[in-house]
Design a protein around this motif. Sequence first.
Motif, short mmCIF file in Angstrom:
data_model
loop_
_atom_site.label_atom_id
_atom_site.label_comp_id
_atom_site.label_asym_id
_atom_site.label_seq_id
_atom_site.Cartn_x
_atom_site.Cartn_y
_atom_site.Cartn_z
N TYR A 307 -10.05 42.06 -37.05
CA TYR A 307 -10.61 40.58 -36.83
C TYR A 307 -10.07 39.54 -37.75
CZ TYR A 307 -14.05 43.03 -33.94
OH TYR A 307 -14.60 43.87 -32.84
N PRO A 308 -9.61 38.56 -37.15
CA PRO A 308 -9.08 37.41 -38.13
C PRO A 308 -10.27 36.78 -39.09
CG PRO A 308 -9.06 36.75 -35.50
CD PRO A 308 -9.96 38.00 -35.77
N ALA A 309 -9.85 36.37 -40.41
CA ALA A 309 -10.71 35.66 -41.40
C ALA A 309 -10.91 34.17 -40.97
CB ALA A 309 -10.16 36.07 -42.68
N ALA A 310 -9.84 33.57 -40.53
CA ALA A 310 -9.68 32.23 -40.42
C ALA A 310 -10.84 31.81 -39.01
CB ALA A 310 -8.26 31.76 -39.87
N ALA A 311 -11.55 30.86 -39.41
CA ALA A 311 -12.44 30.43 -38.15
C ALA A 311 -11.60 29.69 -37.17
CB ALA A 311 -13.39 29.40 -38.60
N GLY A 312 -11.81 30.29 -35.88
CA GLY A 312 -11.16 29.85 -34.83
C GLY A 312 -9.82 30.49 -34.46
N ALA A 313 -9.72 31.64 -35.22
CA ALA A 313 -8.29 32.30 -34.91
C ALA A 313 -8.53 33.22 -33.68
CB ALA A 313 -7.67 33.08 -36.04
N ALA A 314 -7.63 33.49 -32.83
CA ALA A 314 -8.00 34.30 -32.00
C ALA A 314 -7.87 35.90 -32.05
CB ALA A 314 -6.98 34.11 -30.60
N GLN A 315 -8.55 36.84 -31.76
CA GLN A 315 -8.48 38.00 -32.01
C GLN A 315 -7.64 38.85 -31.02
OE1 GLN A 315 -12.52 38.77 -31.95
NE2 GLN A 315 -12.55 39.93 -29.75
N ALA A 316 -7.03 40.14 -31.33
CA ALA A 316 -6.49 40.91 -30.16
C ALA A 316 -7.22 41.18 -29.17
CB ALA A 316 -5.96 42.19 -31.13
N SER A 317 -6.56 41.39 -27.82
CA SER A 317 -7.46 41.46 -26.89
C SER A 317 -8.22 42.65 -26.87
CB SER A 317 -6.46 41.22 -25.44
OG SER A 317 -5.63 42.08 -25.47
N VAL A 318 -7.51 43.79 -27.35
CA VAL A 318 -8.46 45.12 -27.20
C VAL A 318 -9.68 44.91 -28.10
CG1 VAL A 318 -7.43 46.01 -29.69
CG2 VAL A 318 -8.14 47.71 -27.69
N LEU A 319 -9.91 44.10 -28.80
CA LEU A 319 -11.37 44.04 -29.54
C LEU A 319 -12.17 43.15 -28.47
CD1 LEU A 319 -10.04 42.53 -33.00
CD2 LEU A 319 -10.32 45.08 -32.10
N ASP A 320 -11.83 42.62 -27.55
CA ASP A 320 -12.70 42.05 -26.63
C ASP A 320 -13.74 43.12 -25.83
OD1 ASP A 320 -11.41 39.87 -27.00
OD2 ASP A 320 -10.54 39.76 -25.50
N GLY A 321 -13.21 44.10 -25.81
CA GLY A 321 -14.03 45.29 -25.12
C GLY A 321 -15.11 45.90 -26.12
N PHE A 322 -14.97 45.50 -27.49
CA PHE A 322 -16.05 46.02 -28.36
C PHE A 322 -17.36 45.15 -28.30
CE2 PHE A 322 -12.58 47.95 -31.31
CZ PHE A 322 -12.52 48.94 -30.42
N GLY A 323 -17.15 43.85 -27.64
CA GLY A 323 -18.29 43.04 -27.51
C GLY A 323 -18.52 42.20 -28.81
N THR A 324 -19.37 41.47 -28.67
CA THR A 324 -19.73 40.29 -29.91
C THR A 324 -20.81 41.06 -30.70
OG1 THR A 324 -21.53 39.38 -28.64
CG2 THR A 324 -19.23 38.37 -28.55
N PHE A 325 -21.02 40.51 -31.95
CA PHE A 325 -21.93 41.24 -32.98
C PHE A 325 -22.18 40.26 -34.09
CE2 PHE A 325 -17.39 41.49 -33.81
CZ PHE A 325 -17.20 41.12 -35.16
N VAL A 326 -23.27 40.79 -34.89
CA VAL A 326 -23.60 40.04 -35.92
C VAL A 326 -23.20 40.59 -37.06
CG1 VAL A 326 -25.56 39.48 -37.35
CG2 VAL A 326 -25.94 39.40 -35.05
N ALA A 327 -22.55 39.93 -38.20
CA ALA A 327 -21.72 40.45 -39.37
C ALA A 327 -22.16 40.25 -40.60
CB ALA A 327 -20.10 40.16 -38.97
N ASP A 328 -22.28 40.92 -41.54
CA ASP A 328 -22.67 40.67 -42.75
C ASP A 328 -21.59 40.08 -43.77
OD1 ASP A 328 -24.15 40.50 -45.16
OD2 ASP A 328 -23.73 42.66 -45.68
N ASP A 329 -21.15 38.81 -43.39
CA ASP A 329 -20.33 38.14 -44.28
C ASP A 329 -20.84 37.74 -45.61
OD1 ASP A 329 -18.31 38.18 -42.11
OD2 ASP A 329 -18.89 36.20 -41.15
N ALA A 330 -22.16 37.57 -45.43
CA ALA A 330 -22.62 36.96 -46.86
C ALA A 330 -22.39 38.15 -48.10
CB ALA A 330 -24.25 36.97 -46.76
N SER A 331 -22.37 39.38 -47.63
CA SER A 331 -22.16 40.38 -48.83
C SER A 331 -20.64 40.23 -49.37
CB SER A 331 -22.38 41.67 -48.37
OG SER A 331 -23.75 41.92 -48.22
#
Length: 352
Positions: A307-331
């Motif tokens: 997954y990209p780190a930069a806000a707004g950057a597009a991800q590889a299309s194969v990742l779309d199949g994994f759906g959306t998620f809540v991520a622990d960026d804070a750690s």
Amino acid sequence: MRVPAPLHRTLHRTRRRLVPLALLAVVTAACAADTADTAADAGTAGTVTVYTGRHYGAEAVFDAFTAETGIEVRFTTGSDPELRERLLAEGENSPADVFMTADAANIALAADAGLLAPLDSPVLVEAIPAELRAGDGTWFSLSRRLRVIAYSPERVAEPPTTYAALGDPEWADRLCLRPGSKTYTQSLVAALIRTEGRAAAEDIVAGWVANDPIYINSDTDMLRAIAAGDCDVAIVNTYYLARLLENEDPEFPAALAWPEQDGAGAHVNVSAAAVTAAAPNPEGAQQLLEWLATAGQERFSAANLEYPAAAGAAQASVLDGFGTFVADDASVRELGDFNADAVDLFAEVGYE
Ligand code: FE
């Protein structure tokens, strides 16, 4: 389902013995080549030397940078801890301009050791969210690596929804895990210590150990073990399944579950990069980092299906199949702080 003891021993011992030796051979060969080359090139404005713990897709990305800027990139690969130790040993004579890791803890530990130069870069500060870069400008994430639960869709109707749930008796003799020597495991448990506290994290890992896991030091091999029926659940980085789906079999028989969606979010590790304190070419090094976070960001993250780190950057299309998620960026910024605790915890509860 119980895996017979001989398989357990074979997998475990083979990995332990062979992987470090193989890595050592690569690093040694690269060292020999580097030492000869960099003496002549140290300080050359047109070259940036990178020590990188990333093992996939680096060359094509660096080539694209060279094509756009004319700056040549030389790189040496190794494990994150090996390269960090090497920077420390080389000190001011290091030929490295950039340290790039596959894990957040190792770059934070390098910063703590004074090996990294803080940058004053409005480009990087704007591109990379604050949670994914050091507060003092010493390092910047360039991609996000989500470490989640993998399972057999054929044999598991309801996958675990938390890391702790992998300690439920339901998963006894059905669990594959990566050894505690791997930084990915250390950072996951570091995040658990940070979020849940030391005692609760210890209970979670003790629960895994009680389920008699098969330790396999390769995320790809854990996914293959799920496919082969040797285990039903595992903890893996998402890009390993993405690679199998993209390069091998679009129907690969493993699925991902996003853990901790009602809590802290799925564990996030990162690939990060920094300009070294001893960099012979700090300007070129900063230019490379800024390019990787902006014009080269999608190419960099997609090269390994992260997954990209930069806000707004597009991800590889194969990742779309994994759906959306809540991520622990804070750690992410604190994984280095809890690394020693995590290693200590493994010894305490008998996690291999
Ligand atoms: Fe990896």
